[in-house]
Design a protein around this motif. Structure first.
Motif, PDB file in Angstrom:
ATOM      1  N   VAL A 207      51.222   0.110 -52.438  1.00 48.64           N
ATOM      2  CA  VAL A 207      49.784   0.019 -52.749  1.00 48.64           C
ATOM      3  C   VAL A 207      48.958   0.218 -51.487  1.00 48.64           C
ATOM      4  N   TYR A 208      49.348  -0.451 -50.405  1.00 50.99           N
ATOM      5  CA  TYR A 208      48.620  -0.307 -49.136  1.00 50.99           C
ATOM      6  C   TYR A 208      48.668   1.138 -48.638  1.00 50.99           C
ATOM      7  N   THR A 209      49.834   1.771 -48.771  1.00 48.56           N
ATOM      8  CA  THR A 209      49.971   3.156 -48.304  1.00 48.56           C
ATOM      9  C   THR A 209      49.007   4.071 -49.044  1.00 48.56           C
ATOM     10  N   PHE A 210      48.958   3.921 -50.378  1.00 43.41           N
ATOM     11  CA  PHE A 210      48.036   4.744 -51.180  1.00 43.41           C
ATOM     12  C   PHE A 210      46.586   4.497 -50.777  1.00 43.41           C
ATOM     13  N   LEU A 211      46.216   3.221 -50.617  1.00 49.23           N
ATOM     14  CA  LEU A 211      44.826   2.894 -50.308  1.00 49.23           C
ATOM     15  C   LEU A 211      44.436   3.373 -48.909  1.00 49.23           C
ATOM     16  N   PHE A 212      45.366   3.263 -47.944  1.00 46.10           N
ATOM     17  CA  PHE A 212      45.068   3.755 -46.596  1.00 46.10           C
ATOM     18  C   PHE A 212      44.840   5.268 -46.608  1.00 46.10           C
ATOM     19  N   ILE A 213      45.650   5.984 -47.384  1.00 40.04           N
ATOM     20  CA  ILE A 213      45.476   7.445 -47.458  1.00 40.04           C
ATOM     21  C   ILE A 213      44.182   7.796 -48.183  1.00 40.04           C
ATOM     22  N   PHE A 214      43.940   7.125 -49.311  1.00 43.31           N
ATOM     23  CA  PHE A 214      42.780   7.461 -50.144  1.00 43.31           C
ATOM     24  C   PHE A 214      41.460   7.154 -49.436  1.00 43.31           C
ATOM     25  N   TYR A 215      41.414   6.022 -48.720  1.00 45.49           N
ATOM     26  CA  TYR A 215      40.175   5.604 -48.054  1.00 45.49           C
ATOM     27  C   TYR A 215      40.196   5.870 -46.551  1.00 45.49           C
ATOM     28  N   ARG A 216      41.012   6.819 -46.105  1.00 47.72           N
ATOM     29  CA  ARG A 216      41.149   7.057 -44.671  1.00 47.72           C
ATOM     30  C   ARG A 216      39.823   7.455 -44.025  1.00 47.72           C
ATOM     31  N   GLY A 217      39.048   8.259 -44.734  1.00 44.27           N
ATOM     32  CA  GLY A 217      37.754   8.677 -44.185  1.00 44.27           C
ATOM     33  C   GLY A 217      36.804   7.496 -44.017  1.00 44.27           C
ATOM     34  N   HIS A 218      36.809   6.603 -44.977  1.00 43.83           N
ATOM     35  CA  HIS A 218      35.939   5.425 -44.920  1.00 43.83           C
ATOM     36  C   HIS A 218      36.340   4.511 -43.767  1.00 43.83           C
ATOM     37  N   PHE A 219      37.646   4.286 -43.611  1.00 39.97           N
ATOM     38  CA  PHE A 219      38.122   3.419 -42.524  1.00 39.97           C
ATOM     39  C   PHE A 219      37.819   4.040 -41.157  1.00 39.97           C
ATOM     40  N   LYS A 220      37.956   5.351 -41.076  1.00 33.24           N
ATOM     41  CA  LYS A 220      37.681   6.039 -39.813  1.00 33.24           C
ATOM     42  C   LYS A 220      36.205   5.898 -39.437  1.00 33.24           C
ATOM     43  N   LYS A 221      35.312   6.056 -40.408  1.00 29.46           N
ATOM     44  CA  LYS A 221      33.888   5.889 -40.141  1.00 29.46           C
ATOM     45  C   LYS A 221      33.576   4.468 -39.694  1.00 29.46           C
ATOM     46  N   PHE A 222      34.255   3.480 -40.308  1.00 23.20           N
ATOM     47  CA  PHE A 222      34.026   2.080 -39.928  1.00 23.20           C
ATOM     48  C   PHE A 222      34.409   1.844 -38.471  1.00 23.20           C
ATOM     49  N   ILE A 223      35.570   2.381 -38.059  1.00 21.93           N
ATOM     50  CA  ILE A 223      36.006   2.191 -36.674  1.00 21.93           C
ATOM     51  C   ILE A 223      35.034   2.849 -35.712  1.00 21.93           C
ATOM     52  N   LEU A 224      34.580   4.048 -36.056  1.00 18.25           N
ATOM     53  CA  LEU A 224      33.641   4.757 -35.181  1.00 18.25           C
ATOM     54  C   LEU A 224      32.314   4.003 -35.061  1.00 18.25           C
ATOM     55  N   ARG A 225      31.902   3.322 -36.139  1.00 13.98           N
ATOM     56  CA  ARG A 225      30.649   2.558 -36.110  1.00 13.98           C
ATOM     57  C   ARG A 225      30.728   1.359 -35.171  1.00 13.98           C
ATOM     58  N   LEU A 226      31.939   0.928 -34.828  1.00 13.25           N
ATOM     59  CA  LEU A 226      32.099  -0.217 -33.939  1.00 13.25           C
ATOM     60  C   LEU A 226      31.802   0.134 -32.487  1.00 13.25           C
ATOM     61  N   PHE A 227      31.715   1.425 -32.176  1.00 11.93           N
ATOM     62  CA  PHE A 227      31.525   1.866 -30.797  1.00 11.93           C
ATOM     63  C   PHE A 227      30.159   2.539 -30.647  1.00 11.93           C
ATOM     64  N   LYS A 228      29.718   2.591 -29.413  1.00 10.02           N
ATOM     65  CA  LYS A 228      28.440   3.224 -29.118  1.00 10.02           C
ATOM     66  C   LYS A 228      28.510   4.722 -29.420  1.00 10.02           C
ATOM     67  N   PRO A 229      27.389   5.322 -29.773  1.00  7.61           N
ATOM     68  CA  PRO A 229      27.398   6.757 -30.124  1.00  7.61           C
ATOM     69  C   PRO A 229      27.990   7.652 -29.040  1.00  7.61           C
TER      70      PRO A 229
END
Length: 363
Positions: A157-179
């Motif tokens: 289940v985690y593997t599927f969700l990580f693949i499916f929402y990879r773009g969302h998670f990537k955007k979240f990580i990028l938002r944690l850092f300065k532009p």
């Protein structure tokens, strides 16, 4: 000595201690989550390929996980087929074990003067005192198998969700850092994913090659159900250092129980030595290579630490996680010294191993 630098180093070390403490006490939650993350990185190329064929993200993510299940199911089916053949030889194995036990009893009687009756009485007393322990072990085993099944479902289940929402998670990580540092952060994320894919893909290819070599060697040596033990030795290679020794030891013990022929045991040991030679000097440099760029000392150390923190799952996950951590250290200035320590001496930028150079198209 620079006091500020010393304080910074102490804070980093304290952070490491805190992280390992969290990993230890949160193992039940983090182990399946981490397996899901690592497997999702491995399956990303499959998902990208399926999307390139016109499939949507959801369908491609599902089919990627399904492909993983098919591979695992194929290995389990192969092992089950071999186990069914092995079960047919259980009567012969039991006779051989009984013969070994009888010979041991005769040896004890001749050299220590303990009669067969007294030996049998001592064995019964030990069996009686250990019945409670056996019952406890059976209960624990059943509970462990149930836990493994639940964790396996969670990992999928985690593997599927990580693949499916990879773009969302990537955007979240990028938002944690300065532009102004997001470009560097995205580079780190891409490198971490590619290194993990490269390492796990090379490891999988090496395991298949080990199956072939062990299968041929064990068959020539005369081991019954050679394919089963070949697959077992290859799969146990997922546990670095200890896995191949464990698989070979099991094969030697079963060869003794099946036939008792020392020639078979010698053949197994020769096969093990030859395969280890090929693996160390041919397969690992060519197929796996130095894709993680980690000092051998820290490779062994992180495996020991992984076992202490998460047990066998920690030993499997330790090396790729350390590889990802080194990439972070390479691109985060306060941790550059630790990247230098973890990395090999005279580290150079990787230009690919022999196989990637061989199949790389000319520009």
């Amino acid at each position: 000595m620079n006091v500020a630098y010393l304080n910074q180093t102490l804070r980093v070390l304290l952070l490491f201690v805190l992280v390992f403490g969290i990993l230890y006490f949160s193992a039940a939650v983090l182990i399946p989550l981490t397996f899901g993350l690592v497997l999702s990185m491995l399956l990303l190329p499959v998902c990208h390929w399926l999307q390139g064929k016109g499939m949507g993200n959801g369908v491609a993510s599902f089919l990627s996980v399904l492909a993983l299940l098919v591979v695992i199911g194929g290995v389990i089916t192969l092992l089950q087929y071999q186990i069914s053949d092995l079960a047919e030889d259980l009567s012969k194995i039991e006779e051989r074990v009984n013969s070994i036990i009888a010979g041991t009893k005769d040896y004890v009687k001749q050299h220590f003067g303990i009669s067969h009756r007294e030996q049998q009485k001592m064995i019964k007393e030990q069996q009686g005192s250990g019945m409670g322990q056996v019952a406890g072990m059976v209960t624990t085993l059943i509970g462990s198998l149930a836990g493994v099944l639940v964790d396996a479902i969670l990992v999928l289940v985690y593997t599927f969700l990580f693949i499916f929402y990879r773009g969302h998670f990537k955007k979240f990580i990028l938002r944690l850092f300065k532009p102004d540092s997001r470009e560097e952060t995205e580079l780190v994320l891409n490198k971490a994913g590619k290194v993990t894919q490269s390492y796990l893909g090379g490891l999988g290819l090496m395991i298949v090659m080990l199956w072939i070599m062990y299968g041929i060697g064990f068959t020539i040596a005369g081991v019954n159900n050679a394919l089963f033990f070949a697959v077992l030795c290859g799969v146990l290679e997922l546990v670095p250092f200890a896995g191949n020794i464990t698989g070979t030891s099991i094969t030697v013990l079963m060869a003794l129980a099946q036939s008792g022929d020392t020639k078979v045991v010698i053949g197994v040991l020769i096969t093990y030595g030859f395969v280890q030679l090929i693996q160390t000097y041919v397969l690992e440099p060519l197929v796996v290579g130095d894709r993680l760029n980690i000092n051998p000392l820290f490779t062994i150390l992180i495996i020991v630490v992984g076992e202490a923190v998460w047990g066998i799952p920690g030993m499997v996950l330790a090396v790729p996680l350390l590889g990802m951590f080194k990439i972070v250290c390479d691109h985060f200035e306060p941790l550059n010294d630790y990247a230098f320590l973890i990395g090999p001496p005279n580290e150079k930028k990787s230009e690919g191993n022999f196989l990637t150079k061989l199949f790389k198209p000319n520009k």
